[in-house]
Design an enzyme around this catalytic site. Structure first.
Site, PDB file in Angstrom:
ATOM      1  N   ASP A 182       6.124   0.309  12.218  1.00  0.00           N
ATOM      2  CA  ASP A 182       4.885  -0.338  11.790  1.00  0.00           C
ATOM      3  C   ASP A 182       4.815  -1.814  12.176  1.00  0.00           C
ATOM      4  O   ASP A 182       3.780  -2.454  11.968  1.00  0.00           O
ATOM      5  CB  ASP A 182       4.708  -0.204  10.272  1.00  0.00           C
ATOM      6  CG  ASP A 182       4.149   1.147   9.871  1.00  0.00           C
ATOM      7  OD1 ASP A 182       3.730   1.906  10.757  1.00  0.00           O
ATOM      8  OD2 ASP A 182       4.134   1.444   8.661  1.00  0.00           O
TER       9      ASP A 182
ATOM     10  N   ARG B 129       2.031  13.842  13.180  1.00  0.00           N
ATOM     11  CA  ARG B 129       2.860  13.549  12.011  1.00  0.00           C
ATOM     12  C   ARG B 129       2.726  14.738  11.066  1.00  0.00           C
ATOM     13  O   ARG B 129       2.049  14.666  10.049  1.00  0.00           O
ATOM     14  CB  ARG B 129       2.407  12.233  11.358  1.00  0.00           C
ATOM     15  CG  ARG B 129       2.607  11.041  12.271  1.00  0.00           C
ATOM     16  CD  ARG B 129       2.491   9.739  11.533  1.00  0.00           C
ATOM     17  NE  ARG B 129       1.101   9.387  11.272  1.00  0.00           N
ATOM     18  CZ  ARG B 129       0.728   8.315  10.590  1.00  0.00           C
ATOM     19  NH1 ARG B 129       1.639   7.498  10.097  1.00  0.00           N
ATOM     20  NH2 ARG B 129      -0.546   8.051  10.390  1.00  0.00           N
TER      21      ARG B 129
ATOM     22  N   CYS C 178      -4.303   7.612  10.594  1.00  0.00           N
ATOM     23  CA  CYS C 178      -4.304   6.971  11.904  1.00  0.00           C
ATOM     24  C   CYS C 178      -4.020   7.971  13.015  1.00  0.00           C
ATOM     25  O   CYS C 178      -3.224   8.895  12.852  1.00  0.00           O
ATOM     26  CB  CYS C 178      -3.237   5.871  11.954  1.00  0.00           C
ATOM     27  SG  CYS C 178      -3.675   4.376  11.070  1.00  0.00           S
TER      28      CYS C 178
ATOM     29  N   ASP D  38       5.285  19.653   7.944  1.00  0.00           N
ATOM     30  CA  ASP D  38       6.117  20.851   7.835  1.00  0.00           C
ATOM     31  C   ASP D  38       7.334  20.623   6.956  1.00  0.00           C
ATOM     32  O   ASP D  38       7.779  21.534   6.248  1.00  0.00           O
ATOM     33  CB  ASP D  38       6.544  21.337   9.224  1.00  0.00           C
ATOM     34  CG  ASP D  38       7.372  20.314   9.970  1.00  0.00           C
ATOM     35  OD1 ASP D  38       6.877  19.189  10.172  1.00  0.00           O
ATOM     36  OD2 ASP D  38       8.511  20.631  10.352  1.00  0.00           O
ATOM     37  N   GLN D  39       7.899  19.400   6.968  1.00  0.00           N
ATOM     38  CA  GLN D  39       9.068  19.126   6.133  1.00  0.00           C
ATOM     39  C   GLN D  39       8.709  19.161   4.646  1.00  0.00           C
ATOM     40  O   GLN D  39       9.505  19.620   3.824  1.00  0.00           O
ATOM     41  CB  GLN D  39       9.672  17.770   6.506  1.00  0.00           C
ATOM     42  CG  GLN D  39      10.258  17.721   7.903  1.00  0.00           C
ATOM     43  CD  GLN D  39      11.435  18.660   8.051  1.00  0.00           C
ATOM     44  OE1 GLN D  39      12.445  18.524   7.374  1.00  0.00           O
ATOM     45  NE2 GLN D  39      11.310  19.648   8.922  1.00  0.00           N
TER      46      GLN D  39
ATOM     47  N   LYS E 167       0.836  -1.206   0.000  1.00  0.00           N
ATOM     48  CA  LYS E 167       0.000   0.000   0.000  1.00  0.00           C
ATOM     49  C   LYS E 167       0.869   1.253   0.000  1.00  0.00           C
ATOM     50  O   LYS E 167       0.610   2.213  -0.743  1.00  0.00           O
ATOM     51  CB  LYS E 167      -0.913   0.008   1.224  1.00  0.00           C
ATOM     52  CG  LYS E 167      -1.779   1.258   1.334  1.00  0.00           C
ATOM     53  CD  LYS E 167      -2.370   1.451   2.707  1.00  0.00           C
ATOM     54  CE  LYS E 167      -1.365   2.030   3.681  1.00  0.00           C
ATOM     55  NZ  LYS E 167      -1.973   2.606   4.896  1.00  0.00           N
ATOM     56  N   ASN E 168       1.904   1.255   0.835  1.00  0.00           N
ATOM     57  CA  ASN E 168       2.727   2.454   0.985  1.00  0.00           C
ATOM     58  C   ASN E 168       3.654   2.688  -0.203  1.00  0.00           C
ATOM     59  O   ASN E 168       4.305   3.733  -0.276  1.00  0.00           O
ATOM     60  CB  ASN E 168       3.532   2.387   2.283  1.00  0.00           C
ATOM     61  CG  ASN E 168       2.655   2.559   3.507  1.00  0.00           C
ATOM     62  OD1 ASN E 168       1.548   3.106   3.414  1.00  0.00           O
ATOM     63  ND2 ASN E 168       3.124   2.087   4.646  1.00  0.00           N
TER      64      ASN E 168
END
Length: 422
Positions: free
Chosen positions: A309, A124, A119, A127-128, A22-23
């Site tokens: 994870d 999280r 989630c 800003d980066q 998925k990621n």
């Protein structure tokens, strides 16, 4: 609301196949926005997050469909004119929706993207992402819950940027933006996860000039345009890891097919440390849970360290260990929300800030439990498999965001597991 019902304490035997990641699929699908035309992404899992991203691209004017006769292939037709907005209604349930920001800015020079959801496992921030895109020449304002971004010069310009902290989606977002920027971009302190490398491979297949994806420094030479995408995403290392932990539970013998051994090194090290037998077999890994696990200490870290994870899933195994284990969570705060539910099953776990002390018990006992996030829900399924009696896992919509019909994959191994529609 659906729930998963498990009659636990039954040994697992056999083989299970891993779905596409998925990621990896989400950023690759988002990358299709970089080029007009017909795109094909293969080995895509049929998951809620993927469907949400498909709806988002559909809102922007793209045509998104699963392949006829091949549900693992997603075909996209991206028009010349794409709507540059990602509304709250679609973004609120999935943090990865922010991945459309970089492609929209790079191709259209403007974007309006709702701040993301996903989630509830701590802050999280993006800003980066925003700092790096600003360094590329974007002007960004946050108003009324939206990121409003424009490129006054008409095209992003290459830069040298060092991330303050490693961020997977941040690295991916900026890679996609830089692919169409004018000139050279050097990104430092990048996330090194396999999914970042997979996106780099997909961008190269589109004609981008990218080197170093999957390392801490990535070089990108922008090009004026890209061609449509054709790419197969990598296997899901977290789903694979979840099944590997299932195999390591006492009395189990599971072969995980389709997993990449190189992606599992940190987990395999811990599984062997607890006493599980892990061997490479053709097309995957075999794990045998031989007796009660030994206690180990675990510290999560960005790849190639132990993945955050997999923290909740490994905790389940350590709940059954003969001794006390220490788990230190360094990546996200507030990622021990599964602990209270494991305690309901008979686990002995004490949390102090980012540290969990896990005192192993001989067995767990089934009970109703409630999932709080994606990986916590997977951990509760594993705990239910190991526990005696009946376990009901509620709020499994979290599970469906990252696992493709997990009950249908576990049942052939001997698990007594079923989904009850609600």
């Amino acid at each position: 609301m659906d729930k998963i019902v498990i009659e636990g304490g039954v040994p697992l035997r056999g083989s299970v196949d891993v779905s596409g990641a998925k990621n990896a699929a989400l950023p690759v699908i988002a990358a299709a926005l970089l080029a007009e035309g017909e795109h094909e992404v293969r080995n895509v899992p049929d998951l809620a997050d993927v469907r949400t991203l498909g709806k988002l691209l559909g809102h922007m004017g793209c045509e998104v469909a699963r392949g006829e006769g091949d549900r693992r292939t997603v075909r996209l037709r991206v028009p010349a004119a794409v709507a540059p907005e990602a509304p709250y209604e679609l973004v609120k349930t999935m943090r990865a929706s922010v991945l459309v920001l970089g492609p929209l800015l790079a191709r259209l020079g403007r974007a309006r993207v709702s701040l993301p959801g996903g989630c509830a496992i701590g802050a999280r921030p993006i800003d980066q992402h925003l700092k790096a895109l600003t360094a590329l020449g974007a002007e960004i304002r946050i108003e009324h819950g939206y990121v409003n971004a424009t490129v006054p010069r008409g095209r992003l310009r290459g830069t040298v940027f060092t991330f303050d902290a490693q961020t997977v989606t941040g690295t991916e977002n900026v890679m996609m933006a830089a692919a169409l920027a004018e000139g050279e971009t050097v990104l430092r302190n990048c996330a090194r996860e396999p999914e970042v490398k997979d996106l780099g491979d997909a961008l190269v297949a589109m004609g981008a000039l990218v080197e170093g994806a999957g390392t801490d420094e990535i070089w990108i030479e922008g090009v004026p345009s890209l061609r449509p995408l054709s790419h197969a995403v990598i296997p899901d290392r977290i789903e694979a890891g979840t099944f590997l932990v299932a195999g390591a539970l006492p009395g189990n013998d599971v072969t995980v097919r389709g997993c990449v051994a190189a992606h599992q090194e940190a987990l395999v090290e811990k599984l062997r440390a607890v006493g599980a037998e892990v061997t490479k077999v053709e097309g995957g890994l075999r794990v045998v849970g031989d007796g009660r696990p030994r206690p180990v200490d675990v510290r999560t870290a960005p790849h190639p360290g132990f993945p955050t994870d997999m923290q909740a899933q490994l905790m389940v195994l350590l709940c059954l260990a003969d001794g006390t284990s220490r788990i230190t969570e360094t990546v996200f705060e507030n990622r021990f929300m599964h602990v209270q539910e494991l305690i309901r099953l008979g686990a002995h776990v004490e949390v102090d800030g980012r540290v969990a002390m896990v005192k192993g018990v001989p067995e767990l006992s089934g009970a109703p439990v409630m999932a709080s996030d994606l990986r916590a829900s997977a951990a509760l399924v594993l705990a239910g498999l190991a526990a005696s009696g009946t376990t009901e896992v509620l709020r499994v919509y979290h599970l469906d965001r990252g696992y493709e019909r997990i009950e249908e994959k576990l049942a052939p191994l001997g698990a007594r597991i079923r989904r009850v529609r609600g």
